[in-house]
Design a protein around this motif. Structure first.
Motif, mmCIF file in Angstrom:
data_model
loop_
_atom_site.group_PDB
_atom_site.id
_atom_site.type_symbol
_atom_site.label_atom_id
_atom_site.label_comp_id
_atom_site.label_asym_id
_atom_site.label_seq_id
_atom_site.Cartn_x
_atom_site.Cartn_y
_atom_site.Cartn_z
ATOM 1 N N HIS A 108 0.798 -1.226 0.000
ATOM 2 C CA HIS A 108 0.000 0.000 0.000
ATOM 3 C C HIS A 108 0.831 1.276 0.000
ATOM 4 O O HIS A 108 0.286 2.367 -0.192
ATOM 5 C CB HIS A 108 -0.971 0.003 1.182
ATOM 6 N N ASP A 157 -10.151 -1.350 3.194
ATOM 7 C CA ASP A 157 -8.993 -1.908 3.894
ATOM 8 C C ASP A 157 -9.424 -2.360 5.277
ATOM 9 O O ASP A 157 -10.315 -1.759 5.895
ATOM 10 C CB ASP A 157 -7.909 -0.821 4.028
ATOM 11 N N ASP A 197 -7.234 -2.391 -0.662
ATOM 12 C CA ASP A 197 -6.330 -3.376 -0.077
ATOM 13 C C ASP A 197 -7.098 -4.683 -0.016
ATOM 14 O O ASP A 197 -8.178 -4.746 0.579
ATOM 15 C CB ASP A 197 -5.912 -2.924 1.326
#
Length: 311
Positions: A125, A148, A239
């Motif tokens: 990330h 995420d 993510d």
């Protein structure tokens, strides 16, 4: 304008024999124009736990061979209405994080100068920061929707300011974000301190936690998400650990209790019609994957993003 060049026809070329590009799309050098480029960033020097996301771009591409050109869920053929290409990988420095960040930003600027939006395959990330820098340089402060398990707005790890846990704090400090329109989605799990969420809110992020997907109807969650993002330029950062490890075991920092693949894909479909200026999918680490479970999930995330970017 000429009709876009789409994927190789799977009824003529077996999927296991086709090109190694994302969704078997043409390479950038095979067409004379592009609206969206799928760009790999094989970099994972910013991770704090399990490494391996540097192999994510290749794994997502390999897992994308079963994607088909029409999406009935949203009635969109994303490769018919925009020229999507695979632009290969950015050759980033694996030893010097700040140098790597500069290389990623420079590569993104090249595509931005041509008016090409990026769908970036990471990588960890950390790569979101240079991508946000490049996008904000053209678009101004960005509304960010960040899918995420983690906040990624911590200050440092071991004194290091540039890691996969710090990109959105650095982006906020640099004025890249629109604090009235930023959002974390899918956060869950233990934190370092009871003060973490309060510190995060200073940077303008609201939170739709993973538990909210069970407490509210999905369409209500999507409405809340879109209302927060508004009608300005929106950047999407996914993510893959936003998914429960049952749906995405191949990642570096898994957290139990996450979204299902169905919930994530449905949420992404809700972004259609927003002003999407770029997106990334990060933290796919194939060494921990099984039977391409994570790679397939990431490939479908990318496909839904391409459909949303088609409007």
């Amino acid at each position: 304008m000429d009709r876009p060049v789409g994927p190789v026809d799977a009824t003529r070329v077996p999927r296991f024999a086709g090109p190694a590009t994302f969704a078997r799309l043409p390479r950038r050098d095979q067409v004379d124009r592009a609206d969206i480029a799928v760009l790999g960033v094989p970099f994972d020097s910013g991770v704090s736990y399990r490494p391996g996301a540097r192999f994510g771009p290749a794994h997502i591409r390999a897992s994308s061979k079963l994607l088909r050109p029409y999406n009935p869920a949203v009635d969109v053929s994303p490769f018919d209405v925009q020229q999507v290409v695979d632009a290969g990988d950015v050759p980033v420095n694996p030893f010097d994080i700040e140098h790597a960040i500069d290389e990623i930003e420079s590569a993104a600027d090249i595509f931005g100068a041509e008016g090409i939006r990026l769908l970036t395959l990471g990588g960890d990330h950390t790569i979101a920061l240079p991508l946000l820098r490049s996008a904000a340089r053209r678009q101004g402060p960005l509304a960010v929707v960040h899918f995420d398990a983690h906040l990624d707005t911590w200050d440092t790890y071991f004194g290091a300011p540039y890691t996969h846990g710090t990109p959105f704090r650095r982006a906020a400090e640099e004025g890249l974000l629109d604090p009235a329109h930023c959002l974390h989605v899918g956060t869950r799990g233990p934190l370092y301190s009871s003060e973490d969420l309060g510190a995060d809110s200073v940077f303008g992020f609201q939170v739709i936690a993973a538990d909210d997907f069970g407490a509210s109807p999905l369409d209500a969650v999507v409405t809340r998400m879109c209302d927060r993002l508004g009608d300005g330029p929106v950047y999407v950062s996914v993510d893959i650990d936003v998914l429960d490890p049952a749906h995405a075991p191949g990642t570096g920092t898994p957290e139990a209790g996450g979204l299902s693949s169905r919930e994530l894909l449905s949420a992404l479909r809700g972004l259609a019609g927003l002003n999407l200026v770029g997106a990334d999918i990060v933290e796919v680490a194939p060494a921990y994957d099984h039977a391409e479970i994570t790679g397939i999930a990431a490939a479908h995330v990318a496909y839904e993003l391409l459909c949303a970017m088609a409007g």
